[in-house]
Design a protein around this motif. Structure first.
Motif, PDB file in Angstrom:
ATOM      1  N   GLY A 128      -9.770  30.270  -2.256  1.00  0.00           N
ATOM      2  CA  GLY A 128      -9.814  30.409  -0.804  1.00  0.00           C
ATOM      3  C   GLY A 128     -10.188  29.136  -0.076  1.00  0.00           C
ATOM      4  N   VAL A 132      -8.030  24.573   3.879  1.00  0.00           N
ATOM      5  CA  VAL A 132      -9.000  23.875   4.742  1.00  0.00           C
ATOM      6  C   VAL A 132      -9.337  22.494   4.174  1.00  0.00           C
ATOM      7  CG1 VAL A 132     -11.335  23.965   5.703  1.00  0.00           C
ATOM      8  CG2 VAL A 132      -9.890  26.017   5.734  1.00  0.00           C
ATOM      9  N   TRP A 142      -7.708  22.926  11.896  1.00  0.00           N
ATOM     10  CA  TRP A 142      -7.412  24.041  11.011  1.00  0.00           C
ATOM     11  C   TRP A 142      -8.000  25.341  11.537  1.00  0.00           C
ATOM     12  CZ3 TRP A 142     -11.463  20.673  10.018  1.00  0.00           C
ATOM     13  CH2 TRP A 142     -12.718  21.243   9.835  1.00  0.00           C
ATOM     14  N   ALA A 144      -9.018  29.214   9.419  1.00  0.00           N
ATOM     15  CA  ALA A 144      -8.922  30.006   8.195  1.00  0.00           C
ATOM     16  C   ALA A 144      -8.850  31.485   8.516  1.00  0.00           C
ATOM     17  CB  ALA A 144     -10.128  29.718   7.290  1.00  0.00           C
ATOM     18  N   ARG A 162      -8.364  34.963  14.243  1.00  0.00           N
ATOM     19  CA  ARG A 162      -8.964  34.875  12.912  1.00  0.00           C
ATOM     20  C   ARG A 162      -9.595  36.208  12.606  1.00  0.00           C
ATOM     21  NH1 ARG A 162     -13.364  31.602  12.481  1.00  0.00           N
ATOM     22  NH2 ARG A 162     -13.086  31.787  10.259  1.00  0.00           N
TER      23      ARG A 162
ATOM     24  N   HIS B  71     -16.278  25.662  13.765  1.00  0.00           N
ATOM     25  CA  HIS B  71     -16.319  24.928  12.492  1.00  0.00           C
ATOM     26  C   HIS B  71     -16.551  23.430  12.669  1.00  0.00           C
ATOM     27  CE1 HIS B  71     -11.632  24.941  12.559  1.00  0.00           C
ATOM     28  NE2 HIS B  71     -12.033  23.773  12.972  1.00  0.00           N
ATOM     29  N   ASN B  97     -16.104  32.944   7.843  1.00  0.00           N
ATOM     30  CA  ASN B  97     -16.483  31.693   8.503  1.00  0.00           C
ATOM     31  C   ASN B  97     -16.919  30.630   7.500  1.00  0.00           C
ATOM     32  OD1 ASN B  97     -15.798  32.494  11.038  1.00  0.00           O
ATOM     33  ND2 ASN B  97     -17.870  33.066  11.666  1.00  0.00           N
ATOM     34  N   LEU B  99     -15.645  30.116   4.652  1.00  0.00           N
ATOM     35  CA  LEU B  99     -14.414  29.508   4.135  1.00  0.00           C
ATOM     36  C   LEU B  99     -13.694  28.690   5.194  1.00  0.00           C
ATOM     37  CD1 LEU B  99     -13.071  32.301   1.787  1.00  0.00           C
ATOM     38  CD2 LEU B  99     -14.186  30.146   1.179  1.00  0.00           C
ATOM     39  N   ASP B 100     -14.167  28.781   6.436  1.00  0.00           N
ATOM     40  CA  ASP B 100     -13.584  27.988   7.514  1.00  0.00           C
ATOM     41  C   ASP B 100     -14.273  26.626   7.651  1.00  0.00           C
ATOM     42  OD1 ASP B 100     -11.572  27.956   9.607  1.00  0.00           O
ATOM     43  OD2 ASP B 100     -13.199  28.077  11.059  1.00  0.00           O
TER      44      ASP B 100
END
Ligand SMILES: Cc1cc2nc3c(=O)[nH]c(=O)nc-3n(C[C@H](O)[C@H](O)[C@H](O)COP(=O)(O)OP(=O)(O)OC[C@H]3O[C@@H](n4cnc5c(N)ncnc54)[C@H](O)[C@@H]3O)c2cc1C
Lengths: 264, 322
Positions: A128, A132, A142, A144, A162, B71, B97, B99-100
């Motif tokens: 995962g 990014v 970006w 996610a 998101r 982020h 978040n 993973l962001d």
């Protein structure tokens, strides 16, 4: 406008499987297009259908076997494909996030896309993280876990949703160029048509080695080393009812009646 | 030496994973013989401090930058904190978040990253465990680096208990606003509708094992016969076969029925997050190695297309032609 889609061929494990060394035995694996990437390809192809002059290019890190998967993406409407592989990659114990990000970044730097779409995760490794990481390497913006995308190509903005936990969505504007990691359910991936499959055979599929990308073998070096793989000890103390379907259904029915949750 | 964990909050509340990170962070800090620092970035940091002051935390750094998660702000702040504290390990939540920003931070700091960690052990090198292939196997990794970034799976570690004695410090950052390329416009709740699966006493839940939309009536007939409510795993909703309000899991609903019958559902971590609190879990799945059996109380390892019709008949229901 150019959209680069990262496409991975993922390994799926048979119900009964063997472990050989530090991985699942090859004989217990089947390969398929990563579920999340299927949605990413569809999002790119739909964008190319609804906007003028959009080229969709896919990039895959994987051995020759992966070309079957790549052709699938081409059959669904991508224009051309790039596959990165060579002996150094073949011989590596595994490719960590950083390595994959560097390889994809090298391709993206050549292609200079406006948008990179990747899956939220790959179904097998489930890191995962690659999308990014690529964004950071490229110096792109970006977002996610995107489950809705509207592009304003003139304003160079992607308006996305998101998907956060618990049924909450975050509405965010992302400046282009950007990498978006695509969540399942964002669209309805098409099946490849016969015509698409035929056309895919003629679409360009270019293979790049590390050298072609201006990288050296050091790219696979990783401080992270895999030391074991095993089937987790089942924490299960489940009672498994055995017998014919009628017998097991009878057991479950008796249990439900006992528990008092159903009448009859 | 320090272990630095970063708390997560959303719309005014700290999320549980923050307190789990404290537990995991303390565990790692003990292995390394180091301190545990926790940073909280944005929102009501003063209010958050009180809650974050749990057993095992040595220092809490508050960073009053912004309200909600962004982020860019997180990445810039953590890079500055990292430079200041020089921590061995950076522990971040493996949340949406997390993973962001975690991969961007690791890349920026040029540190190795392992995501979705479920266990930690040792110090030289530290060994981490994660799952692969949908939870069918576990893999251990040695991290041969002085500094690294880990994201920690939610709900794997218990939440740390209250009553800490942490020192609180304000950390001043220098945010380059021009480098922030995303703007959060707002939030929206999805998944409302006529049926509230969180209220159900019995849930009949269907997964990808059902194969085709045309087969859904079979499960509807079972739900009817049992007077139960129908729910599902994510792919069923992604395919548009059932509405979003039926989805159980991380991005759907968290349910706690008396009985949860998981039919053709593998038991992925994001699904289990939504149903593991059920009183009794029954799994019907052809794969004896499916992770769902790890949390099931009862199981039938057989083809749902054989078992479900028999079950419907047990309760005098009509088996639909599919
Ligand atoms: C950010 C994020 C959020 C997510 N949120 C959620 C969420 O909220 N909810 C959720 O459910 N998932 C969620 N997922 C997806 C999750 O990772 C899994 O992909 C999903 O849960 C798999 O659904 P499944 O078990 O129905 O399908 P699969 O994993 O494909 O499992 C199907 C199962 O059916 C069994 N089967 C097949 N045929 C039969 C038969 N004839 N009889 C009996 N059994 C059969 C198979 O053995 C298998 O175990 C999320 C993923 C991500 C990355």
């Amino acid at each position: 406008m150019k959209i680069l889609v990262t496409v991975k061929e993922v390994a799926e494990v048979d119900d009964e499987f063997d472990i050989s060394g530090l991985d699942i035995a090859e004989s217990s694996l089947e390969y398929d297009l990563n579920e999340w990437d299927d949605y990413a390809v569809e999002e790119a192809v739909q964008t190319s259908e609804s906007h003028d002059d959009v080229e969709v290019v896919t990039v895959t890190v994987g051995p020759e076997r992966a070309e079957e998967t790549i052709r699938m993406a081409l059959a669904k409407g991508a224009d051309r494909a790039i596959r990165v592989w060579d002996d150094t990659l073949e011989d590596a114990q595994f490719l960590d996030v950083e390595t994959k990000a560097e390889l994809i970044t090298a391709v993206a730097e050549e292609e200079a896309p406006d948008l990179v779409l990747s899956g939220v995760q790959a179904g097998d490794d489930a890191n995962g993280a690659t999308g990014v990481a690529v964004a950071e390497e490229l110096g792109f913006e970006w977002a996610a876990v995107v489950n809705h995308l509207e592009l304003d190509a003139d304003a160079e903005i992607a308006s996305v949703r998101r998907e956060l936990e618990g049924g909450i969505e975050e509405l965010t504007d992302v400046e282009l160029p950007a990498v978006l990691t695509i969540q399942t359910g964002i669209n309805e991936p098409r099946y490849a048509s016969l015509r698409g499959i035929r056309q895919a055979q003629r679409k360009p599929l270019e293979v790049n080695s590390l050298e072609d990308l201006g990288l050296d073998a050091g790219v696979v070096d990783s401080p992270v080393e895999r030391t074991s793989m095993y089937e987790p000890e089942s924490e299960s103390d489940a009672t498994v009812w055995e017998g014919s379907p009628e017998e097991t259904a009878g057991e479950l029915a008796a249990f439900l009646r006992d528990k008092g949750v159903v009448d009859g | 030496m320090t272990v630095l964990a970063v708390a997560e909050h959303r719309r005014g509340d700290l999320r549980d994973v923050s307190f789990e990170l404290v537990t995991a962070g303390r565990e790692l800090a003990d292995e390394l013989g180091s301190d545990l620092a926790v940073a909280v970035i944005g929102g009501d940091v003063e209010g958050f401090v009180e809650e974050l002051n749990r057993e095992g935390v040595d220092t809490i750094y508050t960073v009053a930058e912004g309200e909600e998660f962004n982020h860019g702000i997180y990445a810039q702040t953590i890079e500055q904190l990292h430079a200041e504290l020089d921590p061995a390990a950076l522990l971040l939540p493996n949340s949406v978040n997390g993973l962001d920003y975690a991969p961007a931070v690791a890349e920026q700091l040029d540190l190795p990253l392992v995501t979705d960690v479920i266990a930690l052990e040792g110090s030289d090198p530290v060994e981490v465990t994660r799952e692969q292939y949908g939870g069918k196997v576990e893999i251990t990794y040695d991290i041969g680096a002085e500094q690294y970034v880990l994201t920690v799976r939610p709900a794997e570690w218990p939440t740390a208990t209250a009553g800490g004695e942490a020192t609180v410090e304000t950390f001043e950052t220098d945010i380059d606003e021009g480098a922030l390329g995303t703007t959060v416009k707002g939030f929206e709740e999805v998944g409302a509708g006529d049926v509230d699966i969180t209220e159900a006493e019995v849930l009949v839940s269907i997964g990808r094992g059902i194969e085709e939309e045309e087969n859904i009536p079979l499960i509807e007939a079972l739900a009817d016969a049992l007077d139960a409510t129908l729910s599902s795993s994510r792919p069923i909703v992604d395919n548009g076969w059932l509405p979003q309000n039926r989805q159980v899991g991380q991005s759907g609903k968290v349910v706690t029925p008396d009985v949860y019958i998981a039919i053709g559902i593998s038991g992925a971590v994001q699904h289990v997050a939504g149903m593991k609190g059920s009183d009794t879990i029954v799994a019907i799945n052809t794969d004896p190695n499916a992770p769902i059996y790890d949390i099931a109380d009862y199981g039938i390892v057989d083809d749902l297309f054989e078992v479900i019709p028999a079950l419907i008949e047990e309760f005098g229901g009509d088996v639909p032609d599919i």
